[in-house]
Design an enzyme around this catalytic site. Sequence first.
Site: not given
Length: 615
Positions: A2, A27, A75, A101-102, A488, A492, A495, A511, A610
Amino acid sequence: MCGIVGYIGKRDAYPIILKGLKRLEYRGYDSAGIALFDGKDIQLCKTKGKVATLEEKAKNEMSLVGNLGIGHTRWATHGVPNDVNSHPHYSNSGDLVIIHNGIIENYDTLKKELINRGYTFKSDTDTEVLVNLIEDIQKNQKLKLGKAVQIALNQVVGAYAIALFDRKKPDEIVVAKLGSPLAIGIGEDEFFVASDASPFIEFTNNAIYLEDEEMAIIRLGRDVKIRKIKDDKVVAPYIQELQMNLEQIEKGGYDHFMLKEIYEQPSVIKDTYRGRLLPDEGIVRLGGLENHIEKFLNAERIIIVACGTSWHAGLVAEYIIEDFTRIPVEVEYASEFRYRNPIISSKDIIIAISQSGETADTLAAIKLAKQHGAFVYGICNVVGSTISRETHSGTYTHAGPEIGVASTKAFTTQITVLTMLALRLAKAKGTISHSDFVRYLHELALIPTHVEEALKTESKIKEIAAVFKDARNFLYLGRGYNFPVALEGALKLKEISYIHAEGYPAAEMKHGPIALIDESMPVVVVAIKSEHYEKVVSNIQEIKARKGKIIAVVSEGDKVVSEMADYVMEVPHTPEPLTPLLTTIPLQLLSYHIAVMLGRNVDQPRNLAKSVTVE
Ligand code: M6R
């Protein structure tokens, strides 16, 4: 996961906190809230949704005056995102108000004890438990707020960056940190508190970064008093002068932070190697590495731990370090490594890669490696971050703040550092000839110019994005150094556009994934001139034979693949080990434009944050 902000001083706290929350929305952004002391009482407003929703609500619901306040953008960890679970949280008496935050892992036990003592709870959060625990201790033991916070935190298991104040003592904010970041900005007769320095950078460059298990009492007219939470030892504040400026953290004319950050890559790659890469003198040096070269040269192996995009940078490093130095390299997801009882010895070197420097899994992997006596080297972007402090040595990427949730410039600057590291070690070990070494130094110095060239293809990439934006699935293929780039590219796209995408080594396609290919499957193939070029050409033929649509990343002037592919995105020539620094650029732009065309929230995609500071 957060963002927290606090202010105490002579200015109006509200605009500072509100703007600070907007900067910290990367965040977490599922709910937000503010508490202000208006001179007599606490005014509190909180809501599910973004800071903009809070701003609208606050206009109607609270007086916006006051020189003391705290704010939070969330968050969710405990309790669904809703108004009640949003922070700040009051204690039962309404005297204390807290942001956090936590995660408090033992909150359930503590909650039951508090309920037995008559406390009631409005929310499902662990944070409301903490503020009531503090109040309980303060009242029963008749203690000052700081002492009560200290005793409470000694009963807590988990992670936190907290800020709280007491309506009866409105000249003071108490903060504490364990596992989540917390910076204190020091102004003239004013103090700021935040998860990072962005909320206060326009007011002061002076900041204290609290260490884990430290708390601080911030009182107007006094110096900040820092103590160790466990043993009560006084800690002398270390005030750092910050180098970042406001422009760096704002959008600078781009529609999104992600696009700004994609376009910053030429300059930040230069920042990453500035002073470290001296091609004309035939020198590459990394401050954090020079004193530890012998350790690296004597290492039995290097284990790279990271998550997400940083893990992909680690995979690129595996190729380049093994190729150049012949030191065995393993690349591990930090989240798996930490729990799988790995074999680690004091002869191993761990390289931890993290943009934020706060990723919980990477941090836990580092702690585990240290317990086994391994030497841990960090590659972080955020200066003063927890990982940068937890590692024995390391190198900063100097990419500047990365605000877009989708990592872009962090990836290319991480690869730049890892390439310099590989070259430095290869030189020391004698596994590279002097002429090749100098050639690579010069080629690396040219990368920013090549990235600029690659960025010029944006309008063409936009056209390709328009053609494929409605595809339901994408396949990304690459070989050798460009296999991690395929991963990557797929990450991208997933997300920020929410389109399903898979990255594969091109040869693995037959395969299994080849079964997915039909006329509705776009396949993005990294097909630059390389050792594997012919083989990739064969892979493209296999896709074409099954009517798949080919979007190829090719080397400038390529004819063969260009004729076969439906669409091409060109990048300049560079030696193969450096190609990931270029081939990744069109893939970033492709996912960006698809996401924009689909109307997605590019900088703050759903369900993500983030920095992932929880398991
Ligand atoms: O801050 P870190 O580099 O440790 O973060 C690791 C991942 O969470 C991060 O790379 C994530 O995968 C990004 N959203 C990818 O764009």
